[in-house]
Design a protein around this motif. Structure first.
Motif, mmCIF file in Angstrom:
data_model
loop_
_atom_site.group_PDB
_atom_site.id
_atom_site.type_symbol
_atom_site.label_atom_id
_atom_site.label_comp_id
_atom_site.label_asym_id
_atom_site.label_seq_id
_atom_site.Cartn_x
_atom_site.Cartn_y
_atom_site.Cartn_z
ATOM 1 N N ASN A 5 0.611 -1.261 -0.228
ATOM 2 C CA ASN A 5 0.194 0.027 0.533
ATOM 3 C C ASN A 5 0.934 1.217 -0.116
ATOM 4 O OD1 ASN A 5 -2.506 1.226 0.576
ATOM 5 N ND2 ASN A 5 -3.074 0.801 1.681
ATOM 6 N N SER A 6 0.478 2.504 -0.250
ATOM 7 C CA SER A 6 1.087 3.809 0.634
ATOM 8 C C SER A 6 0.607 4.340 0.436
ATOM 9 C CB SER A 6 1.403 4.523 -1.070
ATOM 10 O OG SER A 6 2.406 5.667 -1.561
ATOM 11 N N ASN A 7 1.601 4.928 1.418
ATOM 12 C CA ASN A 7 1.113 6.316 2.775
ATOM 13 C C ASN A 7 2.153 7.754 1.663
ATOM 14 O OD1 ASN A 7 3.082 5.534 3.602
ATOM 15 N ND2 ASN A 7 2.970 5.362 5.317
ATOM 16 N N LYS A 8 2.014 7.513 0.305
ATOM 17 C CA LYS A 8 3.119 8.168 -0.026
ATOM 18 C C LYS A 8 1.981 9.427 -0.873
ATOM 19 C CE LYS A 8 6.742 6.523 1.807
ATOM 20 N NZ LYS A 8 7.689 5.977 1.325
ATOM 21 N N LEU A 9 3.058 10.731 -1.147
ATOM 22 C CA LEU A 9 2.424 11.636 -2.341
ATOM 23 C C LEU A 9 3.407 11.909 -2.416
ATOM 24 C CD1 LEU A 9 1.747 15.258 0.281
ATOM 25 C CD2 LEU A 9 -0.176 13.390 -0.547
ATOM 26 N N THR A 10 2.991 12.700 -4.122
ATOM 27 C CA THR A 10 3.557 12.228 -5.838
ATOM 28 C C THR A 10 3.656 13.009 -5.927
ATOM 29 O OG1 THR A 10 1.262 11.673 -6.545
ATOM 30 C CG2 THR A 10 2.229 9.868 -6.242
ATOM 31 N N SER A 11 2.995 14.324 -5.583
ATOM 32 C CA SER A 11 3.708 15.678 -5.472
ATOM 33 C C SER A 11 2.848 16.744 -3.719
ATOM 34 C CB SER A 11 2.294 16.349 -6.781
ATOM 35 O OG SER A 11 0.674 16.860 -6.592
ATOM 36 N N LEU A 12 3.204 18.450 -4.243
ATOM 37 C CA LEU A 12 3.260 18.711 -2.628
ATOM 38 C C LEU A 12 3.814 20.407 -3.329
ATOM 39 C CD1 LEU A 12 2.089 19.260 0.369
ATOM 40 C CD2 LEU A 12 4.348 18.991 0.801
ATOM 41 N N SER A 13 2.295 21.005 -3.220
ATOM 42 C CA SER A 13 2.283 22.682 -3.996
ATOM 43 C C SER A 13 2.224 23.676 -3.076
ATOM 44 C CB SER A 13 2.414 22.549 -5.300
ATOM 45 O OG SER A 13 0.809 22.174 -5.695
ATOM 46 N N VAL A 14 2.830 24.271 -2.956
ATOM 47 C CA VAL A 14 2.158 25.857 -1.553
ATOM 48 C C VAL A 14 1.919 26.902 -2.875
ATOM 49 C CG1 VAL A 14 2.493 27.494 -0.584
ATOM 50 C CG2 VAL A 14 2.976 25.217 -0.061
#
Length: 448
Positions: free
Chosen positions: A247-256
């Motif tokens: 499974n994944s508890n990760k992000l593939t992108s993050l921006s502000v």
């Protein structure tokens, strides 16, 4: 090898009662235990499964005491077919033009294929009566089975555990969430023999030996079966590969975002890096944050509020002074939550708007000319050991100023006394009231 004539069904295109076809394959060699047919005729066999044969034995009437000179068969063939319509000649006995007569035959040959049907096709019968065929016993031998094992089993992602061994039938492997399918490549130990190919099925789908088969993976445990049927003998073996897709508890992108402007994030986003910093101008009051989960089924919260993967969340109100911390938490059903932290800092203006150094009312000339982003200067003067230093901050309310460690108000004059003849250094520090960060301007003054 085994006598396949003892398996399956036997028949004949014709027989003279009571000498029916089954008497030729009952294993009893007696005058009454024989098949008799009217030429041309065939003695037909349908074994219990597909066989590849390389030996056939025909015992004629001489084997049960009849005159060998008169009661041997003249011409007959062994033939194979897979549809009982089209026949392939595998071997032939022809006693019509030879000085060596085969009263009974025990012959071997190199097989080229396997067949479902076999027959003895008699075209010329007994020497004494070519219109009659008679066989007291018939045997048909299959070749030894080939290997039902694999010689190798590979996959393009993950590692087989344990390492492959042909007699080890169960394996496991683990792949990341991002691996949605794998290529499984099984290679038969004996890919082909006597014109027959080993049959390999990956999850029930036929796959050529040495050729990769694509298998889609769901999140969690995936069971992959590899069934091998030997090229000859049709022995079977099953290998089982259990692949766990994490499974994944990760992000593939993050921006502000400030409005529609994407703000620079430090360091550049990588899903396995969990801390980031963003700087904003002092005028910015709030931002939006956009986070995309690797697993769309994950739950996403931003500072405790439910967020939608791939959509801007906010506004997030920024602290008037100091840093604003934003926690992005990704939660799945089977893994511990993963937290990404974004620290939003207000840009600190730690520059001087102006810097003046005076000898009485006369301003000294700085080299180079003053610029808020130029931090080192030089100048010279004669006939004095006291100068006035007047620094003015660009951000008057957000900073403190010191001259050689002594506080001075922005725009006010500080007297640097007791300067010496020769080289003197004046340090002007612009210090953030919030963070204590500072910029230092250096002025090297030569007095003569």
């Amino acid at each position: 090898m085994s006598n396949t004539a003892l398996t399956g069904l036997v028949s004949a295109s014709s027989y003279i009662a009571p000498f029916e076809a089954k008497r030729a394959v009952d294993g009893i060699i007696k005058p009454v235990n024989r098949w008799v047919g009217e030429v041309p005729c065939t003695l037909n066999f349908m074994p219990d499964k597909l066989y590849c044969v390389n030996r056939w034995v025909v015992n004629g009437m001489p084997s049960v005491g009849w005159d060998p000179q008169q009661y041997h068969l003249l011409t007959y063939y062994l033939q194979g077919s897979n549809d009982s319509s089209t026949w392939v000649t595998l071997d032939i006995v022809d006693n019509t033009n030879t000085g060596t007569i085969s009263y009974s035959s025990d012959r071997t040959f190199v097989p080229t294929a396997a067949y479902r049907y076999y027959r003895v096709n008699v075209t010329r019968g007994l020497k004494c009566n070519p219109n009659i065929a008679s066989i007291s016993n018939f045997q048909l031998f299959s070749v030894d089975p080939t290997s039902p094992y694999l010689s190798s089993l590979t996959m393009n992602s993950g590692t087989l555990t344990p390492a492959f061994d042909k007699t080890t039938l169960s394996y496991t492997a683990t792949v990341d969430y991002g691996v949605t399918s794998i290529i499984v490549t099984p290679t038969a130990e004996t890919p082909t023999a006597y014109g027959q190919n080993a049959v390999i099925k990956v999850n029930g789908v036929v796959t050529n030996s040495g050729t990769g088969a694509s298998v889609n993976l769901a999140v969690g445990v995936n069971t992959i079966t590899i069934d091998v049927t030997s090229a000859v003998g049709y022995l079977t073996q099953r290998y089982t590969l259990t692949v766990t897709r994490l499974n994944s508890n990760k992000l593939t992108s993050l921006s502000v975002l400030n409005g529609t402007t994407v703000l620079p994030i430090v360091p550049a986003f990588v899903k396995n890096t969990y801390g980031y910093t963003v700087e904003v101008d002092n005028t910015v009051q709030s931002v939006m944050l956009n986070a995309t989960c690797e697993n769309p089924a994950s739950t996403l919260t931003i500072n405790g509020g439910a967020a939608v993967s791939g959509q801007p969340y906010g506004p997030i109100t920024l602290q008037t002074t100091g840093d604003t911390t934003v926690n992005v938490i990704v939660t799945t059903a089977t893994m511990a939550p993963q937290t990404y932290t974004v620290t939003i800092k207000r840009k600190e203006d730690l520059t001087l708007f102006s810097l003046s150094i005076k000898n009485g009312k006369t301003s000294l000339i700085l080299q180079p000319n003053f610029s808020s982003t130029q931090y080192q200067y030089s100048t010279s003067v004669s006939g004095t050991t006291s100068l006035s230093i007047i620094p003015t901050a660009s951000n008057t309310n957000g900073v403190n100023i010191t001259v050689n460690g002594n506080p001075v108000a922005s725009g006010s004059s500080y007297t640097a006394a007791n300067l010496k003849i020769g080289a003197n250094t004046i340090n002007i520090d612009v210090i953030s009231k919030n963070t204590g960060n500072k910029n230092t301007y250096i002025c090297n003054i030569t007095i003569s």
